[in-house]
Design an enzyme around this catalytic site. Structure first.
Site, PDB file in Angstrom:
ATOM      1  N   ARG A  52      12.518  -3.775  10.012  1.00  6.64           N
ATOM      2  CA  ARG A  52      12.529  -3.195   8.668  1.00  6.64           C
ATOM      3  C   ARG A  52      11.939  -1.790   8.681  1.00  6.64           C
ATOM      4  O   ARG A  52      10.882  -1.547   9.261  1.00  6.64           O
ATOM      5  CB  ARG A  52      11.680  -4.067   7.744  1.00  6.64           C
ATOM      6  CG  ARG A  52      11.507  -3.503   6.350  1.00  6.64           C
ATOM      7  CD  ARG A  52      10.564  -4.358   5.543  1.00  6.64           C
ATOM      8  NE  ARG A  52       9.215  -4.274   6.050  1.00  6.64           N
ATOM      9  CZ  ARG A  52       8.166  -3.809   5.365  1.00  6.64           C
ATOM     10  NH1 ARG A  52       8.324  -3.399   4.133  1.00  6.64           N
ATOM     11  NH2 ARG A  52       6.965  -3.772   5.893  1.00  6.64           N
ATOM     12  N   GLN A  82       0.814  -1.211   0.000  1.00  2.86           N
ATOM     13  CA  GLN A  82       0.000   0.000   0.000  1.00  2.86           C
ATOM     14  C   GLN A  82       0.850   1.264   0.000  1.00  2.86           C
ATOM     15  O   GLN A  82       0.792   2.083  -0.899  1.00  2.86           O
ATOM     16  CB  GLN A  82      -0.906   0.012   1.233  1.00  2.86           C
ATOM     17  CG  GLN A  82      -1.938  -1.090   1.240  1.00  2.86           C
ATOM     18  CD  GLN A  82      -2.908  -0.977   2.414  1.00  2.86           C
ATOM     19  OE1 GLN A  82      -2.803  -0.078   3.250  1.00  2.86           O
ATOM     20  NE2 GLN A  82      -3.857  -1.877   2.480  1.00  2.86           N
ATOM     21  N   HIS A 127       3.617  -9.477   9.424  1.00  2.45           N
ATOM     22  CA  HIS A 127       3.633  -8.651   8.214  1.00  2.45           C
ATOM     23  C   HIS A 127       4.859  -8.897   7.342  1.00  2.45           C
ATOM     24  O   HIS A 127       4.753  -8.900   6.119  1.00  2.45           O
ATOM     25  CB  HIS A 127       3.577  -7.186   8.643  1.00  2.45           C
ATOM     26  CG  HIS A 127       3.423  -6.225   7.515  1.00  2.45           C
ATOM     27  ND1 HIS A 127       2.353  -6.271   6.641  1.00  2.45           N
ATOM     28  CD2 HIS A 127       4.195  -5.177   7.102  1.00  2.45           C
ATOM     29  CE1 HIS A 127       2.475  -5.292   5.746  1.00  2.45           C
ATOM     30  NE2 HIS A 127       3.599  -4.630   6.001  1.00  2.45           N
ATOM     31  N   HIS A 164       2.922  -5.937  11.905  1.00  2.00           N
ATOM     32  CA  HIS A 164       2.416  -4.604  11.596  1.00  2.00           C
ATOM     33  C   HIS A 164       1.452  -4.208  12.701  1.00  2.00           C
ATOM     34  O   HIS A 164       0.590  -5.007  13.080  1.00  2.00           O
ATOM     35  CB  HIS A 164       1.712  -4.589  10.237  1.00  2.00           C
ATOM     36  CG  HIS A 164       1.572  -3.211   9.679  1.00  2.00           C
ATOM     37  ND1 HIS A 164       0.680  -2.296  10.188  1.00  2.00           N
ATOM     38  CD2 HIS A 164       2.229  -2.573   8.687  1.00  2.00           C
ATOM     39  CE1 HIS A 164       0.792  -1.159   9.519  1.00  2.00           C
ATOM     40  NE2 HIS A 164       1.730  -1.308   8.600  1.00  2.00           N
ATOM     41  N   SER A 189      11.036  -2.757   1.497  1.00  2.73           N
ATOM     42  CA  SER A 189      11.103  -4.135   0.988  1.00  2.73           C
ATOM     43  C   SER A 189      10.825  -4.236  -0.504  1.00  2.73           C
ATOM     44  O   SER A 189      11.478  -5.023  -1.197  1.00  2.73           O
ATOM     45  CB  SER A 189      10.174  -5.051   1.777  1.00  2.73           C
ATOM     46  OG  SER A 189       8.993  -4.401   2.079  1.00  2.73           O
ATOM     47  N   LEU A 190       9.878  -3.457  -1.016  1.00  2.25           N
ATOM     48  CA  LEU A 190       9.697  -3.464  -2.474  1.00  2.25           C
ATOM     49  C   LEU A 190      11.006  -3.020  -3.121  1.00  2.25           C
ATOM     50  O   LEU A 190      11.464  -3.601  -4.113  1.00  2.25           O
ATOM     51  CB  LEU A 190       8.562  -2.508  -2.876  1.00  2.25           C
ATOM     52  CG  LEU A 190       7.146  -2.902  -2.454  1.00  2.25           C
ATOM     53  CD1 LEU A 190       6.162  -1.791  -2.814  1.00  2.25           C
ATOM     54  CD2 LEU A 190       6.701  -4.203  -3.107  1.00  2.25           C
ATOM     55  N   GLU A 247       6.476   7.841   6.213  1.00  2.00           N
ATOM     56  CA  GLU A 247       6.070   6.739   7.085  1.00  2.00           C
ATOM     57  C   GLU A 247       6.999   6.681   8.280  1.00  2.00           C
ATOM     58  O   GLU A 247       8.070   7.318   8.294  1.00  2.00           O
ATOM     59  CB  GLU A 247       6.105   5.417   6.311  1.00  2.00           C
ATOM     60  CG  GLU A 247       5.028   5.341   5.237  1.00  2.00           C
ATOM     61  CD  GLU A 247       5.010   4.011   4.504  1.00  2.00           C
ATOM     62  OE1 GLU A 247       3.915   3.470   4.331  1.00  2.00           O
ATOM     63  OE2 GLU A 247       6.066   3.528   4.110  1.00  2.00           O
ATOM     64  N   ARG A 297       7.888   0.273  14.286  1.00  2.00           N
ATOM     65  CA  ARG A 297       6.729  -0.623  14.257  1.00  2.00           C
ATOM     66  C   ARG A 297       6.650  -1.556  15.458  1.00  2.00           C
ATOM     67  O   ARG A 297       5.566  -1.828  15.962  1.00  2.00           O
ATOM     68  CB  ARG A 297       6.784  -1.482  12.989  1.00  2.00           C
ATOM     69  CG  ARG A 297       6.333  -0.736  11.796  1.00  2.00           C
ATOM     70  CD  ARG A 297       6.271  -1.610  10.586  1.00  2.00           C
ATOM     71  NE  ARG A 297       5.778  -0.777   9.493  1.00  2.00           N
ATOM     72  CZ  ARG A 297       5.680  -1.174   8.237  1.00  2.00           C
ATOM     73  NH1 ARG A 297       6.049  -2.380   7.897  1.00  2.00           N
ATOM     74  NH2 ARG A 297       5.210  -0.368   7.314  1.00  2.00           N
TER      75      ARG A 297
END
Ligand SMILES: Cc1cc2nc3c(=O)[nH]c(=O)nc-3n(C[C@H](O)[C@H](O)[C@H](O)COP(=O)(O)OP(=O)(O)OC[C@H]3O[C@@H](n4cnc5c(N)ncnc54)[C@H](O)[C@@H]3O)c2cc1C
Length: 505
Positions: A362, A39, A327, A222, A367-368, A106, A268
């Site tokens: 992370r 997302q 996640h 997550h 990651s993408l 983020e 996170r």
């Protein structure tokens, strides 16, 4: 044929590898991976006052002291180039009023550097782009509806795969190189944001082949999945908190400012544990975006909007119930930044691999990026390795040709991982999990792989007698400076048998 690379998995890592290679086969199971669901977006220092070293510094800050600095430097440095590559392939990213890339923010990022598409539908746009590009390439053969079972070995390393064809027959496919791009382990946990296709199969196959594995104990939960009866759980992207959405309890009180100076934008693991503690204490927790996003919700976050309204919640005017969920796996098959594993002939890229970029935690939207950068490096690395097709006898783990597809139904292994190898852990729970997973492998893919994956993660978590990043032990609640290093394990290879030629293809 002098060479043939088999890429297993058709997410961002597998398709980037295939597009950078020539003459390869992409073998993938039905359905899709996590990449489609992404997302928030892709982190890249493309903003006016941003730099790759600043991006690398944020990556390392979140990683709790055990990331590989040179990997973070390489991957962040190549991020802007990868965004341009996607745009050249036709990806349409969101732009601001001046026509520049619109950049989101983020948790853990000190700058706005998240490139996104259609608000919160980045993964869908990226995968649409990569899929169209692969379809245009005559030298890429996609075998859809196939399931990886195991890796074929020779004395010279990995030399192909055993896979179930669409009819369910186990077939041996020889290769000069194999790339595992099978994604993470999400579906091994009871509550996850990952699709059911992503269940640690690549990790299990690599373990049976004796590949070196790294950082298995580090599993990211997550903080904000939508707390509804669904599997996978819909994700409420971190970008919502980046835009100012706040976490509140049943009484409407905001609790994160008491816990961390960065409140809802804390790392996170901190946010996930804070929410989990309240839920375990009997409270409910909500993400309130009514002020921060309000009426703009349907246009700004269409994916979340669809999930929330589908569950009967209007996020413009009411807070959304949340729960943490598995996640992302920071651990995986140990590789360098070129995706090389410890076994000749085997490469890994994307979430199944552990390059050391993420350390113990992370950074969002890295990651993408990692999947693309390492995927492209893998292709170069395979070309320079110059391996040929195997000419000696192929071996496969015993039982590989008897495996069947899972028939569905509940798996108590998923509960064991959630209950005992989850957000908070202790020696008793981890030992319980290990004893439950210590049993002969089952005959279908899931009952063969889940206990192995679960045992490996639980053993790594038991060995790390400290709390660091996403790994939290109630019996060792603080970091231990003497353990500030990555963890590695080399499982003993499974017993093998020569491959019967009638199955060779
Ligand atoms: C809901 C959600 C939102 C996310 N948002 C973001 C984000 O905004 N930014 C970001 O950077 N990251 C995000 N992530 C994480 C990121 O999406 C993943 O880490 C990344 O997409 C993994 O890519 P991959 O190519 O390694 O694997 P995947 O995209 O998961 O693909 C794995 C592939 O392997 C195939 N496969 C698996 N097992 C087998 C088998 N046995 N045989 C054959 N094929 C197999 C699957 O079918 C699939 O094609 C998100 C993850 C989720 C779940």
């Amino acid at each position: 044929m002098s060479e043939r690379t088999i890429v297993v998995g058709a997410g961002i890592a597998g398709l980037t590898t295939a597009l950078t290679l020539s003459n390869c086969v992409v073998l993938t199971r039905p359905g899709f991976g996590s990449s489609e669901l992404a997302q928030g977006g892709i982190a890249a220092a493309v903003g006016e006052h941003d730099t790759p070293p600043a991006h690398a510094a944020d990556t390392l800050a979140v990683a709790a002291g055990i990331a590989e600095d040179h990997v973070a430097a390489t991957i962040t440095a190549e991020a802007p180039e990868r965004i341009r590559w996607l745009q050249d392939l036709g990806a349409r990213f969101d732009r601001d009023a001046d026509g520049r890339l619109a950049l989101g923010r983020e948790a853990g990022h000190r700058r706005r550097r998240i490139v996104h598409a259609d608000g919160d539908a980045t993964g869908a746009e990226v995968m649409r782009t990569l899929t169209v590009a692969v379809q245009r390439r005559a030298d890429i053969t996609v075998l859809e509806g196939w399931d990886l079972v195991d890796l074929l070995r020779t004395d010279d390393g990995v030399a192909g795969v055993v896979a179930l064809d669409p009819a369910g027959s186990a077939i041996a496919l020889a290769a000069s190189a194999v790339v595992l791009a099978t994604g993470g382990i999400g579906a091994a946990y009871l509550h996850t944001t990952n699709p059911p296709e992503v269940a640690g199969d690549g990790l299990a196959a690599a373990a049976r082949a004796g590949a070196r594995l790294a950082d298995l104990e580090f599993v990211q939960f997550h903080p904000t999945a939508l707390a509804v009866a669904a599997d996978p759980l819909p994700l409420l992207t971190e970008a919502l908190r980046g835009e100012g959405a706040v976490l509140i309890d049943d009484t409407g009180r905001r609790f994160m400012p008491d816990i961390h100076p960065r409140a809802e934008l804390a790392p996170r693991d901190v946010v996930a544990r804070a929410i989990s503690a309240r839920i375990r204490g009997g409270a409910r927790v909500f993400l309130d975006a009514t002020d921060a996003v309000g009426r703009a919700f349907p246009e700004r976050f269409p994916t979340v909007w669809a999930a929330a309204t589908g569950a009967g919640i209007d996020p413009r005017s009411e807070p959304m119930p949340v729960t943490p969920a598995e996640h992302y796996h920071m651990g995986g098959i140990a590789t360098d930044a070129d995706g090389r594993t410890s076994l000749p002939g085997l490469w890994a890229a994307g979430e199944v691999a552990s390059t050391g970029l993420h350390g113990a935690n992370r950074l969002a939207s890295n990651s993408l990026l990692e999947g693309m950068v390492v995927g492209a490096h893998v292709a170069t690395s395979i070309r320079s390795a110059g391996r040929s097709m195997p000419t000696t006898t192929l071996h496969a783990p015993v039982g590989a040709f008897d495996v069947t597809r899972p028939t569905g139904g509940a798996s108590t292994d998923r509960e064991t991982l959630w209950d005992h190898v989850g957000i908070v852990r202790d020696a008793d729970g981890l030992t319980t999990a290990i004893s439950r997973f210590d049993r002969p492998p089952g005959s279908d893919l899931r009952s063969r792989n889940l206990p192995l994956v679960g045992r490996l993660i639980a053993e790594a978590a038991l060995a790390r007698r400290e709390s660091r990043g996403a790994h939290h032990r109630t019996d060792h609640p603080h970091p231990d400076p003497s353990m500030a290093r990555r963890s590695f394990t080399e499982p003993a290879p499974a017993s093998t048998a020569p491959v019967r030629l009638r199955n060779a293809a």
